[in-house]
Enzyme design. Structure first.
Site, PDB file in Angstrom:
ATOM      1  N   TRP A  25     -40.690  30.156  -3.552  1.00 56.73           N
ATOM      2  CA  TRP A  25     -40.812  30.767  -4.859  1.00 56.73           C
ATOM      3  C   TRP A  25     -41.868  30.071  -5.694  1.00 56.73           C
ATOM      4  O   TRP A  25     -41.953  28.836  -5.702  1.00 56.73           O
ATOM      5  CB  TRP A  25     -39.471  30.718  -5.602  1.00 56.73           C
TER       6      TRP A  25
ATOM      7  N   GLU B 276     -21.826  38.961 -18.430  1.00 59.91           N
ATOM      8  CA  GLU B 276     -21.029  38.830 -17.206  1.00 59.91           C
ATOM      9  C   GLU B 276     -20.322  37.487 -17.100  1.00 59.91           C
ATOM     10  O   GLU B 276     -19.507  37.293 -16.199  1.00 59.91           O
ATOM     11  CB  GLU B 276     -21.946  39.007 -15.977  1.00 59.91           C
TER      12      GLU B 276
ATOM     13  N   LYS C 217     -42.387  35.674  -4.818  1.00 57.49           N
ATOM     14  CA  LYS C 217     -41.831  35.272  -3.524  1.00 57.49           C
ATOM     15  C   LYS C 217     -42.964  35.231  -2.513  1.00 57.49           C
ATOM     16  O   LYS C 217     -43.364  36.245  -1.971  1.00 57.49           O
ATOM     17  CB  LYS C 217     -40.740  36.236  -3.102  1.00 57.49           C
TER      18      LYS C 217
ATOM     19  N   THR D 202     -23.636  45.911 -20.726  1.00 54.04           N
ATOM     20  CA  THR D 202     -24.931  45.231 -20.775  1.00 54.04           C
ATOM     21  C   THR D 202     -26.000  46.308 -20.713  1.00 54.04           C
ATOM     22  O   THR D 202     -25.833  47.320 -20.033  1.00 54.04           O
ATOM     23  CB  THR D 202     -25.130  44.306 -19.559  1.00 54.04           C
TER      24      THR D 202
END
Lengths: 558, 558
Positions: A456, A337, A451, A193
């Site tokens: 959030w 992944e 944050k 990646t």
């Protein structure tokens, strides 16, 4: 509870899940299915699965003679074509590790990756020698280059590697190979990646993971194709195994239409019209291009009824445009992944045919049985699947990475804490919600959420709200440090020509009708000329954060 | 080739394939799908997958309190219904072994099986207590009986076991269970085969085998159903896990319609008309009965478009009759030892819509990628897949048995040489051919073929040829010992009333137009009054062989 001493033992055979099994199955039971490779002129090239099987055996013998050993990465620098499919099966089936090289990467990254994996042999398409030849002096481990397909071989003159012609190398080899009975957990294929920060990271798929993923792809609620289908595989074979399509097709006899290097909208439209694929898989930008092409020059693309879109979210307008063409877009989400199938958006039975269906199709989709999912909030707490609580998506399953490859000679795998939880789940870096019936909606990358005081704030939500104001051309929201809250949103706004809205107006607009909760409203504002973009056209928020940190932005506090 | 020291290791998570994963997936992501149980009167009983999940957790807690341990067989003597589905998931998910008891077996065989497995707990339907109660004194290991559904409990009065009401037992238990992370190769479910000779033999499925089999069932070219489907599960849950349907449906949200004890043609027709299943699975005799019922009293069964038939071959006439009703019959072949999916007859793309298609549908079908197949001739030689060479079918794969269960306290599994090859393949006992594209056609049971001079003669082929003579009512052909050839065919013929054909005429008829090769023609002939039959109406060739050996048949040698 530990097992009783006289526990009933399974009497099943202990047969490993191997890629060689998929190859043998595909090349016998589906021997007449075809890999069709576009050549750019005249008839495309057709090769049956039976021929692919025989040629994969020949290739394995040839690689064995070049000294390729079990567990050794072997590179491919190739487009989507029949020879690349042969390499896909020959390399892992013989016990080596298929290492697909991403030809879109900057050359220095590509060299880094080849050296990290220590590929000894690279199979390359002739058309890619202009990319490979100048790299060779930097590839320390490469001893053999095998060239396939058209291209100027003289580019390799004077190279310090041994150069072989693919067809000559395999010509006199046996058409069968006694594929070894491997451990299903051995490395079979690897893919790096390219994160935006740090070195590329290697993901190594096992025989087991590829096999299970192939079964899933063939399940009715995933792609669910049969030998009556032909799949146009636009997604490159160097992107997460072409989303698993080549392996999956050999399990069920689905024909593959391979575009080779002809990925421009014109040739794609042409190959759809002439070869009549029923399915295609690609990222949204490819489909945007194809739509434009079809508007400019209509073709008969009516065969193509199912389109799998992944890589990034499909805009609703694109989905509608394809619906009107009779092509059914099916959203899927995943990453290198995750092999990559993480979710796929087949709407649940109760909304099929209703107005709700479209909303379900716009989500990233639902998880298959083998992918467990959970949402983690800013404080590490688990969030409910209520369709509202937004958290970072973490996943677990037999085809999900639990580490990165440590590199040639390294004995340890890499498990960075920002990528893997302590109990081994993959932290996807994606933030979103999950509905009670398991449909995932992604809203942000974790690095782009703000944050603030243990909660959030979605930057994407703020941006979309801002951009719905008539005076705003573009807007990007980034997190900036805040003494009291940890982080707070900074709104950077590009105004339309002649627009007059001031920040107080925009802030009031965001608060209006409950668009944005009050505690989420930005205090810091600035006007910029244009949002900085990455090479693929995404907002480059790194640049904005850097400019803010350097004091280069003229901030108004309200 | 052994792996390099620096072999690239897989970076995938090591996540086991467990039945608890299927349960959790089905009861959350497909929580609104339903198990509908027929009650014989009024509305059927409906329970969502979410409720099944909660009740399975309750049941597991209850079984745990009764002392059920990991690896311990736990019996079910139940019809197809929601509670049986709960047991299907609760027992293996908690680590115990689901042991489905075949209520059609003679009582003494059933007792032998319970004792062999050493079931401590049996869950039984109330309607089956008339079968269970008289058996109890013979069941040495059973300590607890849990009764579910209507039926006279007083039948258990005075029994030496503890009797529990299913609903009372699970009522106050928690609705979640922390399912253990088991080894996927642990025993999960067991099922005894009742061979015609010898003691019943136990097949123990693992979590891994059930999981992989479930994925295969959901692949497009197997049953390939979605959550828009409802499957009428006629095949009993005590027959090879109802062919894997209950586990598979929880992976994809397919609704299940369960007939409980109402397996007669009338109620089946009624439940199809009212609940509108789209799919059904059963043996041919059930379908024969349903056809008769529909002729006598037509119902709207148009919802049912796909019918999976296995257990024995579907007669062409039955397949045609169903085609005319709009029900598409799909042949499948398997046995307890194959979980059971061995083959399924989805015709290949090139014959779909042609005259050839029907012939493909009459075969047993083709093998999925996970089932390897080979044909072994009378001398142990491997035969080609040419559609002509007939041999015994041997199979290998992750859901194929490699042994039988040795029994309670036994440390060794049983691997009889007539059932397993030296290299671990299952000898199916079925004789047939495989076409080059992998379609299996079964012709005989291995015990019914005649092994003559190192070649096999098909008894079924001889019988069919004989029965096509206008004077012959029935004919059975069996192998009898022969000094020169090892074995030769004996033709036993039932003549039609008033028929006059003699053996020379019949022998000439067989030879005529190359019906039967000359070397295969029987020398030994006899006329009998009727072919002896088994309880399910199959030719009982054991009886004929015994009568021949005893000299009870009047043989003419020609």
């Amino acid at each position: 509870m530990s097992p009783r001493e006289d526990a009933v033992q399974s009497t099943m055979q202990d047969v490993p899940l191997l890629i060689s099994r998929i190859l043998t199955h595909g090349s016998t039971i589906h021997g007449s299915s075809q890999v069709i490779t576009w050549t750019g002129e005249g008839e495309p090239h057709r090769r049956s699965f039976a021929e692919i099987g025989a040629r994969a055996a020949r290739l394995a013998h040839a690689l064995r003679e070049l000294g390729v050993e079990e567990g050794q990465p072997t590179g491919t620098l190739m487009w989507n074509n029949a020879e690349h499919v042969e390499a896909y099966f020959a390399i892992p089936s013989m016990g080596a590790v298929l290492h697909t090289l991403n030809l879109r990467l900057p050359p220095e990254q590509l060299a880094w990756i080849v050296n990290h994996a220590a590929d000894r042999v690279v199979i390359a398409n002739g058309s890619l020698l202009p990319l490979l030849a100048p790299l060779l002096p930097h590839l320390k481990s490469v001893e053999h280059v095998i060239v396939s397909g058209p291209g100027d071989r003289s580019l390799l003159d004077g190279a310090s590697v041994q150069v072989h012609e693919y067809e000559e190398l395999i010509a006199d080899k046996p058409e069968t190979y006694d594929w070894p009975e491997l451990d299903e957990r051995l490395g079979a294929a690897m893919c790096y990646t390219s994160g935006t920060t740090g070195d590329p990271k290697g993901v190594v798929f096992s025989h087991r993971s590829v096999y299970l993923h192939s079964m899933q792809i063939n399940m009715t609620q995933s792609m669910g194709l049969t030998d009556q289908d032909t799949s146009l595989v636009v997604v490159p074979q160097f992107h997460v195994n072409a989303w698993g399509v080549p392996h999956a097709t050999f399990m069920t006899g689905v024909n593959m239409l391979m575009p080779d290097r002809f990925l421009q909208p014109g040739p794609l439209a042409e190959m759809i019209e002439s070869e009549k694929p029923t399915h295609a898989a690609a990222v949204p930008t490819i489909w945007q291009g194809l739509l434009g092409e079809l508007k400019a020059k209509p073709r008969d693309v009516s065969s193509l009824t199912q389109v799998t879109i992944g890589g990034s979210a499909c805009p609703p307008s694109l989905m509608t445009a394809f619906d009107e063409l009779g092509m059914r877009v099916c959203h899927a989400w995943g990453m290198t992944e995750t092999s990559p199938l993480g979710t796929i958006a087949r709407p649940p039975a109760h909304v099929v045919g209703t107005d709700e269906e479209f909303a379900y199709r716009l989500t990233q989709g639902r998880f298959p049985a083998s992918v467990e999912a959970r949402l983690t909030g800013p404080g590490g707490e688990r969030l409910p699947w209520d369709g509202e609580s937004a958290g970072e998506l973490e996943v677990r399953g037999p085809w999900i990475a639990g580490a990165y490859y440590g590199g040639h000679g390294a004995t340890e795998a890499l498990r960075p804490a920002d990528k893997f939880s302590e109990d081994g789940w993959l932290k996807t870096g994606d933030v979103g919600t999950i509905s009670p019936d398991g449909f995932l909606t992604l809203t942000d990358r974790a690095k782009d959420v703000i944050k603030s005081g243990g909660e959030w704030i979605s930057s994407v939500e703020l941006e979309n709200a801002l951009m719905s104001h008539p005076d705003v051309a573009e807007a990007a929201v980034v997190a900036v440090p805040d003494e009291k809250w940890g982080e707070r949103p900074l709104a950077t706004v590009v105004l339309k020509e002649g627009a007059t809205a001031d920040f107080n107006t925009l802030r009031a607009f965001l608060a209006d009708e409950g668009r944005i909760a009050k505690w989420q409203l930005p205090e810091r504002w600035t006007v910029i000329e244009a949002v900085p973009k990455t090479s693929v056209g995404k907002f480059d928020k790194k640049v904005l954060r850097r400019q803010y940190a350097a004091g280069d932005l003229d901030i108004t506090q309200i």
